[in-house]
Scaffold this active site. Structure first.
Site, mmCIF file in Angstrom:
data_model
loop_
_atom_site.group_PDB
_atom_site.id
_atom_site.type_symbol
_atom_site.label_atom_id
_atom_site.label_comp_id
_atom_site.label_asym_id
_atom_site.label_seq_id
_atom_site.Cartn_x
_atom_site.Cartn_y
_atom_site.Cartn_z
ATOM 1 N N ASP A 112 6.248 6.699 4.732
ATOM 2 C CA ASP A 112 5.142 6.452 5.652
ATOM 3 C C ASP A 112 3.899 7.248 5.305
ATOM 4 O O ASP A 112 3.004 7.368 6.134
ATOM 5 C CB ASP A 112 5.579 6.766 7.091
ATOM 6 C CG ASP A 112 5.900 8.251 7.281
ATOM 7 O OD1 ASP A 112 5.878 9.000 6.290
ATOM 8 O OD2 ASP A 112 6.173 8.647 8.424
ATOM 9 N N ARG A 117 4.869 9.457 -1.318
ATOM 10 C CA ARG A 117 4.983 8.363 -2.281
ATOM 11 C C ARG A 117 4.589 8.817 -3.677
ATOM 12 O O ARG A 117 5.245 8.493 -4.665
ATOM 13 C CB ARG A 117 4.081 7.201 -1.845
ATOM 14 C CG ARG A 117 4.682 6.336 -0.768
ATOM 15 C CD ARG A 117 3.688 5.242 -0.405
ATOM 16 N NE ARG A 117 4.377 4.072 0.091
ATOM 17 C CZ ARG A 117 4.835 3.961 1.320
ATOM 18 N NH1 ARG A 117 4.665 4.960 2.165
ATOM 19 N NH2 ARG A 117 5.471 2.880 1.710
ATOM 20 N N CYS A 168 -24.168 12.049 10.735
ATOM 21 C CA CYS A 168 -25.364 11.720 11.516
ATOM 22 C C CYS A 168 -25.110 10.539 12.447
ATOM 23 O O CYS A 168 -25.613 10.490 13.570
ATOM 24 C CB CYS A 168 -26.546 11.438 10.596
ATOM 25 S SG CYS A 168 -26.289 10.074 9.444
#
Length: 642
Positions: A112, A117, A168
């Site tokens: 997950d 991985r 911003c």
């Protein structure tokens, strides 16, 4: 019907499964029913209530127990004659090393997160063991095959950074609800309940003429003589009222934008707040932090209701009050957790009040939680389909049936009445720094950046190394390990605080660093290029890593599905215990065209209706695609087998 050769390959195989969640439960069941005799499972998680709707090997009584062990016990009830070995552990633990991986014929992933991985991919490469990857989110999913030297490895395609937004936009000019969620979660929640010393754009000081001391006082610091409700109203008025007025004073900003409206608590709440808050103690008598709820305290039950401005304001102040009255010992160390009910309530209310100020549609708590926690609810049938495809590819791998390897993608809309799209695997990417050992290029200011910046942001975060070793020629600049003596540990700790150009073996423009991870048996070279200035908005880390590209487009593939590149800005909206989506910028995959009766090809239909995605398995919930971003994955160069 399986052949005798297939049965022989299955019965003699030793299989490693990594992950026993949504895909993992279905995969273990399918492996057992397919005749596999020797299965090993690694999973570090315990079972949660939210798993039970799709992880069918688990029951209510199993909550809190090891997933790997319970999954084993459940399958042995109907296949008692097979061997299943569970490991309740992290696959990144040192005992799961290359020698451990070498004992298996194939590794099957149902993970997950990207970090794990990548780790498994590197161990499989080092051990020369085939890897079958998989992932799902909602109705979408895929199974991919990775064989050292024959197909691309898991990391041959660059993975995008988590979806981010410019500071911003978040702090000054939000236009979408997700901007308000990021502001509430990563700025306001973090400032109120996390590290009190952090600086962000919420720290604008009040200009109340009645108290000149407010110019130096931290608005978010609770005064000694201030009760919780007074403090809450002061924070409310500052972030939703005064800060908006300050923003409005810059007329240039609003020439082509809708002007926001300052919101003060006195304009929204009156005696109603006091009357409702009087019920707090009787509705929230428990001392369990996870069960503390502002909604419960205020008698609000439906998380799918869209609250108005007054209701959101009440939830905001009530949640803040509960944090200080019921969970005060946690304040200063909290980070947002999508499974923390009170945190979700606070962030939802704060985001909605800000959205109201900027004229953005309000959202329910259910919707806000999905955005804040990056959640798309899992579909059990997708997990089952993907598990079946994993086993099909595993059998091909065990038979060394290289001509028939397929990477199969589950698509949401049928193409030629089919929902599965098998494509031929890619060959290894010659530009991959993992399996092809191609040097990378790092642009960095060697006179300002410290070795710690390089280790944290590049070596660990970007390259995914766990126990890194960094060398400049024969000089060892940094190392991690249990076998280091105190003097070495102190020396490397001192190096971390030095700028690159002032290290014992100075790192400057033109330097090549070698970075290794002995646990993964993986190394790569990084060429250093000195650069003076960086765009703080687009390059907030002050460094840029490049030299990692997808394979070139196949010439003549005039019918392709294009993939849009990912974005990388400033404030991330990250998946927690969730998954990344792989994209391959600029990459196109060739599809075999099959003409239809209406004159269109299947490639054209897929291009019109589908954007294929490489996704990861859920373990708690799945990934939400935020902000309408185009996160398509294009299977270019891989021939479509219909």
């Amino acid at each position: 019907m399986a052949s005798q050769q297939q049965f022989s390959a299955i019965k003699g195989a030793k299989v490693l499964m990594v992950g026993a969640g949504g895909i993992g439960c279905e995969l273990l069941k399918t492996l057992a029913l397919s005749g596999f005799q020797d299965i090993h499972i690694i999973d570090m998680d315990t079972i949660e209530v939210s798993n039970l709707n799709r992880q069918f090997l688990f029951r209510q009584s199993h909550v809190g127990l090891s997933k790997a062990r319970v999954a084993r016990d459940a399958v042995l009830r109907f296949r008692p004659q097979i061997s299943i070995t569970p490991y309740h552990a992290n696959v990144k633990d040192s005992n799961f090393n290359v020698d451990f991986f070498k004992q298996f014929n194939v590794v099957l992933n149902g993970l997950d997160n990207l970090d794990a991985r990548r780790h498994v991919n590197r161990l499989c490469l080092a051990a020369d063991v085939p890897l079958v990857e998989s992932g799902t989110t909602g109705f979408l999913g895929q199974v991919t095959v990775h064989i050292k030297g024959k197909t691309e490895c898991y990391e041959c395609q660059p993975k995008p950074a988590p979806k981010t937004y410019p500071v911003c936009t978040i702090t000054s000019t939000p236009t979408k609800f997700v901007h308000c969620i990021v502001w509430a979660k990563d700025l306001l929640f973090a400032k109120l309940f996390g590290d009190k010393n952090q600086e962000n754009d919420l720290n604008v000081r009040s200009s109340d003429a009645s108290s000149s001391s407010n110019h130096v006082e931290d608005v978010f610091e609770r005064r000694n003589d201030e009760d919780i409700e007074q403090y809450g109203r002061r924070v409310y008025d500052h972030v939703f009222g005064y800060n908006i007025e300050v923003a409005l004073s810059n007329e240039e900003t609003w020439k082509n934008r809708n002007r926001p409206k300052p919101i003060y608590s006195r304009d929204v709440l009156d005696n109603e707040l006091t009357r409702q808050n009087g019920n707090m103690d009787k509705n929230c008598s428990t001392n369990c932090p996870s069960s503390v709820s502002a909604m419960a305290a205020l008698g609000m039950k439906n998380p799918q209701d869209i609250w108005g401005l007054m209701e959101n304001s009440r939830i905001f102040l009530e949640a803040l009050k509960l944090f200080f009255s019921k969970r005060e010992e946690e304040i200063g160390n909290l980070t947002f957790d999508k499974d923390d009910q009170l945190a979700v309530e606070f962030v939802t209310a704060a985001a909605n009040i800000r959205a109201a100020s900027f004229g953005i549609p309000l959202h329910s708590l259910f919707e806000a939680k999905g955005i804040a926690g990056n959640i798309v609810h899992a579909v059990a049938t997708t997990n089952a389909v993907i598990a079946g495809l994993i086993v099909i590819e595993a059998i091909k791998v065990l038979q060394n049936d290289t001509k028939n390897y397929r990477m199969t993608y589950c698509v949401e809309h049928p193409a030629r009445k089919m929902l599965l799209m098998p494509v031929e695997p890619f060959e290894p990417n010659k530009s991959c720094y993992v399996c092809s050992e191609t040097p990378l290029l790092l642009e960095i200011n060697t006179h300002r950046a410290k070795l710690r910046d390089f280790v944290d942001k590049i070596v660990k975060a970007t390259l995914g190394m766990n126990l890194p070793l960094i060398m400049h020629g024969s000089a060892l600049l940094y190392e991690v390990g249990d076998d280091l003596d105190e003097a070495m540990v102190a020396n490397y700790a001192a190096n971390l605080e030095k700028v690159l150009s002032e290290l014992p073996s100075p790192v400057t423009g033109g330097t090549m660093l070698t970075v290794e991870d002995l646990q993964q048996e993986f190394s790569c070279n990084i060429n250093i290029k000195h650069r003076e200035e960086f765009d703080e908005e687009k390059e907030p880390d002050g460094m840029v890593l490049s030299g990692w590209a997808p394979p070139p487009t196949v010439e003549g593939a005039n019918k392709t599905i294009d993939n849009a590149g990912s974005t990388s800005e400033a404030l991330p909206v990250e998946a927690e215990k969730s998954e990344e989506i792989e994209t391959a910028p600029g990459k196109k995959r060739k599809l075999i065209e099959v003409s239809k009766n209406d004159g269109t090809s299947n490639a054209e239909e897929i291009k019109k209706n589908e954007k294929l995605q490489v996704l990861d398995d859920d373990d708690d919930d799945d990934l939400v695609i935020l902000d309408g971003g185009d996160l398509g994955f294009s299977p270019s160069k891989k021939k479509c087998q219909w």
